[in-house]
Design a protein around this motif. Sequence first.
Motif, PDB file in Angstrom:
ATOM      1  N   PRO A  27     -32.991   0.094  60.267  1.00  0.00           N
ATOM      2  CA  PRO A  27     -34.312   1.201  60.380  1.00  0.00           C
ATOM      3  C   PRO A  27     -35.277   0.320  59.909  1.00  0.00           C
ATOM      4  N   ALA A  28     -36.295   0.757  60.439  1.00  0.00           N
ATOM      5  CA  ALA A  28     -37.658   0.172  60.665  1.00  0.00           C
ATOM      6  C   ALA A  28     -38.201   0.274  59.009  1.00  0.00           C
ATOM      7  N   GLY A  29     -38.856  -0.477  58.070  1.00  0.00           N
ATOM      8  CA  GLY A  29     -39.615  -0.470  57.004  1.00  0.00           C
ATOM      9  C   GLY A  29     -40.655   0.607  56.796  1.00  0.00           C
ATOM     10  N   ASP A  30     -41.600   0.478  58.119  1.00  0.00           N
ATOM     11  CA  ASP A  30     -42.652   1.429  58.117  1.00  0.00           C
ATOM     12  C   ASP A  30     -42.868   1.652  59.516  1.00  0.00           C
ATOM     13  N   ASP A  31     -44.048   2.353  59.916  1.00  0.00           N
ATOM     14  CA  ASP A  31     -44.653   2.763  61.320  1.00  0.00           C
ATOM     15  C   ASP A  31     -45.054   1.296  61.829  1.00  0.00           C
ATOM     16  N   LYS A  32     -45.748   0.401  61.142  1.00  0.00           N
ATOM     17  CA  LYS A  32     -46.148  -0.706  61.614  1.00  0.00           C
ATOM     18  C   LYS A  32     -45.031  -1.577  62.059  1.00  0.00           C
ATOM     19  N   ASP A  33     -43.881  -1.684  61.524  1.00  0.00           N
ATOM     20  CA  ASP A  33     -42.841  -2.437  61.422  1.00  0.00           C
ATOM     21  C   ASP A  33     -42.114  -1.954  62.682  1.00  0.00           C
ATOM     22  N   ALA A  34     -42.035  -0.604  62.908  1.00  0.00           N
ATOM     23  CA  ALA A  34     -41.580   0.134  64.319  1.00  0.00           C
ATOM     24  C   ALA A  34     -42.486  -0.318  65.341  1.00  0.00           C
ATOM     25  N   ARG A  35     -43.753  -0.502  65.289  1.00  0.00           N
ATOM     26  CA  ARG A  35     -44.681  -0.807  66.440  1.00  0.00           C
ATOM     27  C   ARG A  35     -44.452  -2.091  66.746  1.00  0.00           C
ATOM     28  N   MET A  36     -44.282  -2.930  65.801  1.00  0.00           N
ATOM     29  CA  MET A  36     -44.193  -4.511  66.157  1.00  0.00           C
ATOM     30  C   MET A  36     -42.741  -4.729  66.812  1.00  0.00           C
ATOM     31  N   ARG A  37     -41.772  -4.027  66.584  1.00  0.00           N
ATOM     32  CA  ARG A  37     -40.597  -4.448  67.148  1.00  0.00           C
ATOM     33  C   ARG A  37     -40.771  -3.634  68.434  1.00  0.00           C
ATOM     34  N   GLY A  38     -41.203  -2.768  68.612  1.00  0.00           N
ATOM     35  CA  GLY A  38     -41.470  -2.065  70.100  1.00  0.00           C
ATOM     36  C   GLY A  38     -42.207  -3.246  71.023  1.00  0.00           C
ATOM     37  N   ILE A  39     -43.230  -3.789  70.228  1.00  0.00           N
ATOM     38  CA  ILE A  39     -44.165  -4.577  71.196  1.00  0.00           C
ATOM     39  C   ILE A  39     -43.317  -6.007  71.660  1.00  0.00           C
ATOM     40  N   ILE A  40     -42.539  -6.460  70.513  1.00  0.00           N
ATOM     41  CA  ILE A  40     -41.492  -7.600  70.942  1.00  0.00           C
ATOM     42  C   ILE A  40     -40.607  -7.298  72.018  1.00  0.00           C
ATOM     43  N   GLN A  41     -39.850  -6.002  72.049  1.00  0.00           N
ATOM     44  CA  GLN A  41     -38.717  -5.444  73.053  1.00  0.00           C
ATOM     45  C   GLN A  41     -39.706  -5.311  74.418  1.00  0.00           C
TER      46      GLN A  41
END
Length: 508
Positions: A177-191
């Motif tokens: 699970p992502a820590g917060d929304d920003k973490d989730a966005r960064m993962r999405g960008i990398i992906q």
Amino acid sequence: MVEPRQATVLNVNDDDANRYLVNRLLSLAGYNVLEAATGMAALLLAQQHRPDVVILDVKLPDISGYEVCERLRADPHTASMAVLHTSATFVTSDKKVRGLEGGADAYLTQPFEGAELVATVKSLLRLRHAEQVARHRANELAEMDRRKDEFLAMLGHELRNPLAAIMTAIGILERRPAGDDKDARMRGIIQRQATHLARLVDDLLDVSRITRDKVELRPGRVDLVPVLRQVLQVMQPLAESRGLGLDVTLPSGPLWLRADATRLEQIFTNLLDNALKYTDAGRVRLHVEQEGVDGSAQAVVRVQDSGIGIPPEVLPHIFELFAQADTSLERTRGGLGIGLTLVRKLVQLHGGEVTARSDGPGHGSEFVVKLPLDPTLGAPAPARNAVDLRRARRVLVVEDNPDARQAMRDLLELWGHQVTVAPDGLQGVALAVSQPPELALVDIGLPGLDGYRVAQTLRAQVGNGIRLVAMTGYGDPEGRDQALRAGFDRHLIKPVKPDELDRILSEL
């Protein structure tokens, strides 16, 4: 070109007087002259001295000049010599045609003026020089093309290795699970960016295959609908990141084709990526339906956008290599200008067709792909029980890239497998022999003992009880065939998506 004093002329004539006269004319013109009175003697001299020009009488006592010419052309060592046929008697047009079709470059009928003979020889020497220059240039270009292919293959390998580690690491992060929304966005960008880079690498390497007509399919029974759903899983986040709507209409039933699923994914990924890339605002639509029945049935896929459109003068060339709708926007839009060329080639290899339509700049565009359906293909066999597919296994990973090795180990252990790792082929073989795994993931480009030799050694020492999967940054079809011959059960091209790896492990 070859200068007169450097050029050698072989004069072949059984008439002593004629042969002497031609010899004198050529010698006075500055040529080095050889002579022969028979066809067999001429062939021997041609082999020994490699003259620049052969003046060949058509009527000889042993074999005809026509046959001598044909033999010269058939031998690679003498094939490039210029041949001038001569005849002391009237020659009909059909005889001249025979001589020219047999390989002669010119024809003179005696009596001829000395100036005409010398001028003809000079002309043949110019022709021979031009051919030599062209042949040399062609050889240089072929060598440059070979080196380019080698460089692209090495470039692909070097780019795919770090991408493999990144993609595997992303697969691990996605399962937490992502820590917060920003973490989730960064993962999405990398992906998204890693996936985009992997696609660019694939397209780059396919340029060479397109130009050499070496693009190959590995067809099987494929339902087009799940393939498109897989493409949409990648494209949907990309559309959202650009603030675009993505409208999808898929049929409720399957669309069975005899096709290469990976190449189908490549086709529609390129088309949807293009549509999103060239649309600043609005929506992209994917509409899929079946047209026709039985033998005439086909799947029709329409990709429509509200983007910048295609100028009418560009539209006829849109599928050509490196063509782009607006070169002024090339760098801001990105891309290599090869995606649509690849799309057309892959669609044609599947027996289909692709067309493009646009009402001009500012009016969007539509690409339509039509692929033949195969009504004889039934539904696949039921899948095995999911519990059986995910049983824990003993897995050996042989990989020289430390990041890729660690990421692969972490991912496999996250799935519950017992994992051992080796940094090179020798240690991999030693581990497999001392502690035989159920399955081994082996990189091909290993130091010391490469992956092919690892597979051969394990088959010889451990047997067929171990499942072997090749992982490589080289994407050429020959590599897959070589891997299977070496003893591998499967061949994967880096970067390997975690879902694809999971599926392969489940099938073996």
